[in-house]
Write an enzyme that holds these catalytic residues in place. Sequence first.
Site, PDB file in Angstrom:
ATOM      1  CG  HIS A  40      -1.785  -1.220   1.287  1.00  0.00           C
ATOM      2  ND1 HIS A  40      -1.316  -2.464   1.650  1.00  0.00           N
ATOM      3  CD2 HIS A  40      -3.108  -1.371   1.003  1.00  0.00           C
ATOM      4  CE1 HIS A  40      -2.315  -3.338   1.597  1.00  0.00           C
ATOM      5  NE2 HIS A  40      -3.409  -2.697   1.213  1.00  0.00           N
ATOM      6  CG  HIS A  80      -3.810  -0.049   4.761  1.00  0.00           C
ATOM      7  ND1 HIS A  80      -4.847   0.185   5.631  1.00  0.00           N
ATOM      8  CD2 HIS A  80      -3.577   1.131   4.136  1.00  0.00           C
ATOM      9  CE1 HIS A  80      -5.241   1.448   5.520  1.00  0.00           C
ATOM     10  NE2 HIS A  80      -4.473   2.052   4.624  1.00  0.00           N
ATOM     11  N   PRO A 132      -7.475  -6.035  10.783  1.00  0.00           N
ATOM     12  CG  PRO A 132      -8.500  -7.682  12.043  1.00  0.00           C
ATOM     13  CD  PRO A 132      -7.170  -7.060  11.792  1.00  0.00           C
ATOM     14  CG  ASP A 169     -10.784   8.136   5.241  1.00  0.00           C
ATOM     15  OD1 ASP A 169     -11.105   9.160   5.861  1.00  0.00           O
ATOM     16  OD2 ASP A 169     -10.043   8.151   4.234  1.00  0.00           O
ATOM     17  CB  ILE A 201      -9.010   7.930  -0.948  1.00  0.00           C
ATOM     18  CG1 ILE A 201      -9.046   9.129  -1.904  1.00  0.00           C
ATOM     19  CG2 ILE A 201      -8.828   6.627  -1.735  1.00  0.00           C
ATOM     20  CD1 ILE A 201      -9.981   9.019  -3.081  1.00  0.00           C
ATOM     21  CG  HIS A 276      -6.006   1.361  -0.522  1.00  0.00           C
ATOM     22  ND1 HIS A 276      -5.970   1.687   0.810  1.00  0.00           N
ATOM     23  CD2 HIS A 276      -6.209   0.012  -0.560  1.00  0.00           C
ATOM     24  CE1 HIS A 276      -6.149   0.592   1.538  1.00  0.00           C
ATOM     25  NE2 HIS A 276      -6.296  -0.435   0.732  1.00  0.00           N
ATOM     26  CD  GLU A 426     -20.948  -6.737  24.229  1.00  0.00           C
ATOM     27  OE1 GLU A 426     -21.082  -5.906  23.301  1.00  0.00           O
ATOM     28  OE2 GLU A 426     -21.825  -6.927  25.099  1.00  0.00           O
ATOM     29  CG  ASP A 485     -32.103 -14.235  29.195  1.00  0.00           C
ATOM     30  OD1 ASP A 485     -33.165 -13.592  29.388  1.00  0.00           O
ATOM     31  OD2 ASP A 485     -31.067 -14.040  29.849  1.00  0.00           O
ATOM     32  CG  HIS A 489     -29.595 -14.037  25.764  1.00  0.00           C
ATOM     33  ND1 HIS A 489     -30.235 -13.339  24.769  1.00  0.00           N
ATOM     34  CD2 HIS A 489     -29.252 -13.112  26.705  1.00  0.00           C
ATOM     35  CE1 HIS A 489     -30.289 -12.062  25.095  1.00  0.00           C
ATOM     36  NE2 HIS A 489     -29.694 -11.897  26.257  1.00  0.00           N
ATOM     37  NE  ARG A 536     -29.092 -17.316  34.913  1.00  0.00           N
ATOM     38  CZ  ARG A 536     -30.365 -17.591  35.139  1.00  0.00           C
ATOM     39  NH1 ARG A 536     -30.913 -18.646  34.581  1.00  0.00           N
ATOM     40  NH2 ARG A 536     -31.084 -16.817  35.905  1.00  0.00           N
TER      41      ARG A 536
HETATM   42  C1  LIG Z   1     -12.294  -4.921   9.239  1.00  0.00           C
HETATM   43  C2  LIG Z   1     -11.681  -4.672   7.906  1.00  0.00           C
HETATM   44  N1  LIG Z   1     -12.460  -4.620   6.820  1.00  0.00           N
HETATM   45  C3  LIG Z   1     -11.914  -4.444   5.606  1.00  0.00           C
HETATM   46  C4  LIG Z   1     -10.574  -4.340   5.441  1.00  0.00           C
HETATM   47  C5  LIG Z   1      -9.956  -4.199   4.062  1.00  0.00           C
HETATM   48  N2  LIG Z   1      -9.432  -2.846   3.913  1.00  0.00           N
HETATM   49  C6  LIG Z   1      -8.133  -2.566   4.068  1.00  0.00           C
HETATM   50  S1  LIG Z   1      -7.811  -0.944   3.968  1.00  0.00           S
HETATM   51  C7  LIG Z   1      -9.444  -0.595   3.690  1.00  0.00           C
HETATM   52  C8  LIG Z   1      -9.943   0.795   3.552  1.00  0.00           C
HETATM   53  C9  LIG Z   1      -8.947   1.703   2.993  1.00  0.00           C
HETATM   54  O1  LIG Z   1      -9.304   3.017   3.243  1.00  0.00           O
HETATM   55  P1  LIG Z   1      -8.639   3.821   4.409  1.00  0.00           P
HETATM   56  O2  LIG Z   1      -8.871   3.115   5.671  1.00  0.00           O
HETATM   57  O3  LIG Z   1      -9.141   5.194   4.308  1.00  0.00           O
HETATM   58  O4  LIG Z   1      -7.109   3.756   4.085  1.00  0.00           O
HETATM   59  P2  LIG Z   1      -6.338   4.530   2.923  1.00  0.00           P
HETATM   60  O5  LIG Z   1      -6.697   3.854   1.641  1.00  0.00           O
HETATM   61  O6  LIG Z   1      -6.787   5.919   2.952  1.00  0.00           O
HETATM   62  O7  LIG Z   1      -4.917   4.334   3.249  1.00  0.00           O
HETATM   63  C10 LIG Z   1     -10.206  -1.742   3.667  1.00  0.00           C
HETATM   64  C11 LIG Z   1     -11.668  -1.788   3.440  1.00  0.00           C
HETATM   65  C12 LIG Z   1      -9.786  -4.396   6.614  1.00  0.00           C
HETATM   66  N3  LIG Z   1      -8.467  -4.327   6.571  1.00  0.00           N
HETATM   67  N4  LIG Z   1     -10.364  -4.545   7.828  1.00  0.00           N
HETATM   68 MG   LIG Z   2      -8.516   6.905   3.466  1.00  0.00          MG
END
Ligand SMILES: Cc1ncc(C[n+]2csc(CCOP(=O)(O)OP(=O)(O)O)c2C)c(N)n1
Ligand SMILES: [Mg+2]
Length: 685
Positions: A40, A80, A132, A169, A201, A276, A426, A485, A489, A536
């Site tokens: 990236h 990334h 994630p 973002d 972006i 990206h 959570e 529940d 649950h 429980r």
């Molecule tokens: C939970 C999760 N969902 C999806 C992704 C896949 N993914 C990696 S970066 C990204 C979005 C990229 O946009 P941004 O966060 O704005 O990073 P930028 O491109 O501006 O560096 C996604 C959807 C991920 N890494 N984690």
């Molecule tokens: Mg971005």
Amino acid sequence: MSAAPTSSGATSRDAALDQRCVDTIRSLAIDGVERAGSGHPGMPLGMAPVAYALFARALRHNPDDPLWPDRDRFVLSAGHASMLLYAALHLTGYDLPLDELRHFRQWGSRTPGHPERDRVHVTPGVETTTGPLGQGFGNAVGMAMAERFLRERYTDQVVDHRTFAMCSDGDFMEGISAEAASLAGHLGLGRLVVIYDDNQITIDGPTSLAFATEDVEARFRAYGWHTSSVEDANDLDAIEAAIAAACAQDERPTLVRVRSVIGWPAPNKQGTAGAHGAALGAQEVRATKQALGLDPDQDFHVPADVREHMMAGCRERGAAAQQAWEERFSAWRERKPELAREWDAAQAARPIEPVGPSLPVFDPGERSALATRSAGATVMQTFAPLVPTMVGGAADLAESTKTEFKEEASFTREHAGRNVHWGVREHAMGAAVNGLAQHGGIVRPYGSTFLMFSDYMRPAIRLSALMKLPVAWVFTHDSVGLGEDGPTHQPVEHLLALRAIPGLVVLRPADAAETAQAWRVTLEEVEGPVCLVLSRQDLPVLNRDALAGAEGLARGGYVLAHADGQPDAILVATGSEVALALEARTTLAAEGVDVRVVSMPSCELFAAQDATYRAEVLPAGVPAVAVEAAITLGWDRWTHAAVGIDRFGASAPGAEALTRLGMTSQEVAGAVRDALRAAADTAVA
Ligand SMILES: Cc1ncc(C[n+]2csc(CCOP(=O)(O)OP(=O)(O)O)c2C)c(N)n1
Ligand SMILES: [Mg+2]
């Protein structure tokens, strides 16, 4: 966007040299991605000035000792952009040679994609990043909580640092960051500084596609954060001023929104989603270097003055900061030998003394039945003094999961007590517990909720296993036995789902005595994360005089009840179903069938035993039947048949739900008879 940094503040710095440093970060990052053919480049190009401002100036860190306890923490939540981090680490003198950058994302390199933190830190200087999105932000909140707690306990003589995070973002679109930000605002974590790469972006295109109306800064202010913004990521002075202002805040966490252009200054890709997540391509790399005034024919090039300025400067400042800390720390140790002893144990993530001798003994004569969640509460009170930096709590279910330290204060804005009220959060609880562990010095941080809600924190549980973090997940209400529940649950697939996570130890104790052992093993023996799965409903307090002792739990599975010699059949049960297996054993004994009962609180710990032990417990050729109030999938690894619940539960009183769903000793005895018949048929055939 301007091609050179605007000079909004008078500094004594060499602005041209600063710029060369920033651009060297940029060029290393795009070279790494280009060589790998994946990665990236966009965020590293856009945010290089921020990385420079942090690593070369704001962060108090020592590249020669990346694990120095009082260092500032930095989390790249937008994992990334890992080449940005690697370039900064290399240039500031961490043990990450250029050759590692050349092997970005290759097998065995110290520059993996989305570097997670391993217990031993695969990459020096990487506290954690996340795959994630949003998890890293939650980790940073946990780290800031750890700093707050330890500072209060040991004074700012020895704990006095900040937590920085860089987010994108995507981090702020993810719900987990909303939970974590709300918690951080509530707790007033003033030592937390989060930089938001507002490049507008994401992968699918401009944020106007899905994130057009949200004002992130306003949202964070509503959470109780201090916010500021920098309108041009190339304005180094403005970035530094914003970071300095953030660091002057002690009452509220700070969000610094930095407007950047993804991929800047790549002539064809800047400002687009194309920057990206793919290598720029040879031509675009050349054009980008030309735009930066760099030699397009040079790869992985670090000018001598840049190396000198960044590396020598950071190492020198880092060593001096650490040295000053060491002196304060030694003086403190001398003045506070008791606390120092505690500190050492906490740094090693261990209790001050073995917890075994203080564990409660549960006498069935005094109390014949006890829920394992209640036994857990009693056990926690006994070991509490031995793990004085153990911090945790429940996601608004402390009354039910019974995971509070009774004599201890709450973790609030004003006072960092040991009982955390995570709120109904959570996702954030999971990530912040991981952050508490990543920080170090907090022994076995824990989070607790109903077993079914483990689904809401599964990504964090998975990451705790991936990173081998010494955390505890305490899940109660562990079967349809929770009752009225109803099926929303009542967990049925959750035990298997947790067991499916590599490296995660799942412990489902059968009674009060096993619960005590489960906590002991968690605190003393298991290095990585543990899930404690508790009932429980009341379960019989097993009469250990007539059965094997609960210490067998440490081996995952052990023979609980058995006449001498080879049994006719074996029942393997976990948790609440162990009592059921014992009942079935009595029934079958009256028919002349000799059944061994194996308590198997942890399949993972049992699997880790040597083959000889496993064969002693489960001898080959003896029909074995598993009993667990959950889906039966997975038990074929250990047994020939299984009694379980291969459907969702139903709303009814717990005892009735269990009975109607087949969790009765008659059903279990019947399954053993079937297994014996099947074995006999096979023998005849
Ligand atoms: C939970 C999760 N969902 C999806 C992704 C896949 N993914 C990696 S970066 C990204 C979005 C990229 O946009 P941004 O966060 O704005 O990073 P930028 O491109 O501006 O560096 C996604 C959807 C991920 N890494 N984690
Ligand atoms: Mg971005």
